[in-house]
Design a protein around this motif. Sequence first.
Motif, PDB file in Angstrom:
ATOM      1  N   HIS A  74      -0.432   0.099   5.971  1.00  0.00           N
ATOM      2  CA  HIS A  74      -1.783  -0.448   5.951  1.00  0.00           C
ATOM      3  C   HIS A  74      -2.573  -0.116   7.213  1.00  0.00           C
ATOM      4  O   HIS A  74      -3.771  -0.279   7.250  1.00  0.00           O
ATOM      5  CB  HIS A  74      -1.731  -1.966   5.772  1.00  0.00           C
ATOM      6  CG  HIS A  74      -0.892  -2.645   6.803  1.00  0.00           C
ATOM      7  ND1 HIS A  74       0.469  -2.798   6.637  1.00  0.00           N
ATOM      8  CD2 HIS A  74      -1.197  -3.175   8.002  1.00  0.00           C
ATOM      9  CE1 HIS A  74       0.957  -3.408   7.704  1.00  0.00           C
ATOM     10  NE2 HIS A  74      -0.020  -3.653   8.546  1.00  0.00           N
TER      11      HIS A  74
ATOM     12  N   VAL B  98      -8.133  -0.295   2.227  1.00  0.00           N
ATOM     13  CA  VAL B  98      -6.931  -1.101   2.423  1.00  0.00           C
ATOM     14  C   VAL B  98      -7.010  -2.267   1.461  1.00  0.00           C
ATOM     15  O   VAL B  98      -8.054  -2.906   1.338  1.00  0.00           O
ATOM     16  CB  VAL B  98      -6.856  -1.592   3.884  1.00  0.00           C
ATOM     17  CG1 VAL B  98      -5.651  -2.461   4.106  1.00  0.00           C
ATOM     18  CG2 VAL B  98      -6.845  -0.400   4.834  1.00  0.00           C
ATOM     19  N   PRO B  99      -5.926  -2.598   0.735  1.00  0.00           N
ATOM     20  CA  PRO B  99      -5.979  -3.706  -0.231  1.00  0.00           C
ATOM     21  C   PRO B  99      -6.299  -5.028   0.458  1.00  0.00           C
ATOM     22  O   PRO B  99      -5.957  -5.254   1.617  1.00  0.00           O
ATOM     23  CB  PRO B  99      -4.583  -3.740  -0.834  1.00  0.00           C
ATOM     24  CG  PRO B  99      -3.898  -2.526  -0.411  1.00  0.00           C
ATOM     25  CD  PRO B  99      -4.637  -1.952   0.739  1.00  0.00           C
TER      26      PRO B  99
ATOM     27  N   SER C 262      -4.040  -7.568   3.025  1.00  0.00           N
ATOM     28  CA  SER C 262      -3.078  -6.878   3.873  1.00  0.00           C
ATOM     29  C   SER C 262      -3.535  -6.968   5.318  1.00  0.00           C
ATOM     30  O   SER C 262      -4.712  -7.190   5.597  1.00  0.00           O
ATOM     31  CB  SER C 262      -2.913  -5.422   3.448  1.00  0.00           C
ATOM     32  OG  SER C 262      -4.106  -4.738   3.678  1.00  0.00           O
TER      33      SER C 262
ATOM     34  N   MET D  80       0.851  -1.190   0.000  1.00  0.00           N
ATOM     35  CA  MET D  80       0.000   0.000   0.000  1.00  0.00           C
ATOM     36  C   MET D  80       0.883   1.235   0.000  1.00  0.00           C
ATOM     37  O   MET D  80       1.859   1.299   0.738  1.00  0.00           O
ATOM     38  CB  MET D  80      -0.893  -0.013   1.230  1.00  0.00           C
ATOM     39  CG  MET D  80      -1.797   1.149   1.316  1.00  0.00           C
ATOM     40  SD  MET D  80      -3.199   0.735   2.295  1.00  0.00           S
ATOM     41  CE  MET D  80      -4.285   2.027   1.830  1.00  0.00           C
ATOM     42  N   ARG D  81       0.529   2.177  -0.814  1.00  0.00           N
ATOM     43  CA  ARG D  81       1.302   3.410  -0.880  1.00  0.00           C
ATOM     44  C   ARG D  81       0.510   4.530  -0.231  1.00  0.00           C
ATOM     45  O   ARG D  81      -0.674   4.681  -0.475  1.00  0.00           O
ATOM     46  CB  ARG D  81       1.626   3.762  -2.315  1.00  0.00           C
ATOM     47  CG  ARG D  81       2.483   2.717  -2.966  1.00  0.00           C
ATOM     48  CD  ARG D  81       3.040   3.237  -4.254  1.00  0.00           C
ATOM     49  NE  ARG D  81       3.802   2.213  -4.912  1.00  0.00           N
ATOM     50  CZ  ARG D  81       5.112   2.088  -4.802  1.00  0.00           C
ATOM     51  NH1 ARG D  81       5.776   2.920  -4.064  1.00  0.00           N
ATOM     52  NH2 ARG D  81       5.748   1.135  -5.431  1.00  0.00           N
ATOM     53  N   ARG D  82       1.175   5.308   0.558  1.00  0.00           N
ATOM     54  CA  ARG D  82       0.558   6.454   1.231  1.00  0.00           C
ATOM     55  C   ARG D  82       1.265   7.738   0.797  1.00  0.00           C
ATOM     56  O   ARG D  82       1.557   8.604   1.610  1.00  0.00           O
ATOM     57  CB  ARG D  82       0.658   6.288   2.741  1.00  0.00           C
ATOM     58  CG  ARG D  82      -0.096   5.120   3.305  1.00  0.00           C
ATOM     59  CD  ARG D  82      -1.547   5.441   3.385  1.00  0.00           C
ATOM     60  NE  ARG D  82      -2.263   4.406   4.131  1.00  0.00           N
ATOM     61  CZ  ARG D  82      -3.545   4.438   4.336  1.00  0.00           C
ATOM     62  NH1 ARG D  82      -4.252   5.445   3.889  1.00  0.00           N
ATOM     63  NH2 ARG D  82      -4.140   3.469   4.980  1.00  0.00           N
TER      64      ARG D  82
ATOM     65  N   ARG E 287      -9.378   5.858   2.883  1.00  0.00           N
ATOM     66  CA  ARG E 287      -8.846   5.101   1.744  1.00  0.00           C
ATOM     67  C   ARG E 287      -8.941   3.607   2.024  1.00  0.00           C
ATOM     68  O   ARG E 287      -8.615   3.142   3.102  1.00  0.00           O
ATOM     69  CB  ARG E 287      -7.395   5.479   1.480  1.00  0.00           C
ATOM     70  CG  ARG E 287      -7.297   6.788   0.736  1.00  0.00           C
ATOM     71  CD  ARG E 287      -5.915   7.175   0.401  1.00  0.00           C
ATOM     72  NE  ARG E 287      -5.290   6.254  -0.516  1.00  0.00           N
ATOM     73  CZ  ARG E 287      -4.010   6.326  -0.845  1.00  0.00           C
ATOM     74  NH1 ARG E 287      -3.231   7.229  -0.323  1.00  0.00           N
ATOM     75  NH2 ARG E 287      -3.492   5.482  -1.696  1.00  0.00           N
TER      76      ARG E 287
END
Length: 154
Positions: free
Chosen positions: A106, A148-149, A152, A19-21, A146
Amino acid sequence: MTDRPAPRPSAAPGPAPRMRRTLEIVLVCLGIAGSLVLMGGFTLVINTIDQATFAEAVMPSLVGESADAAEAYASARTLAAWFGISLVVLLLVSAAGLALTRMRPHRRSTGLLFLVAGLVCLLGSQLVLFPIAFLFFAAAALFALRPVPEGSLR
């Protein structure tokens, strides 16, 4: 008898998607930069000038000509100290939040640190830097909203 179809081999579960923040980090860094310039700049200027220069250059724009110079200077120094302490707390909380964001992007609970940083910026500047505090609040909101995938850790 009935033949059941053989189960299909599924792909082995790999590591969770990263995950990119990036947006949150950029917002917090902009908030830190704005706080450093405005709160730190005010603190630096007020703490480095003497009372005569303060009375001549700064006091007319802050309180007007009719105020007592010694009292206004003492008040400005107190405000500068308040800004300085608030800035240090804001930087510590933001640094902790950025470190947790880099280690565990995450986790949604990291947004609480940015919420605290926004409150410190807002209350520490006595509601003057609300546009800067909004950047911290926006980063905290992005942590909460947002998705979370899948796969994760939560």
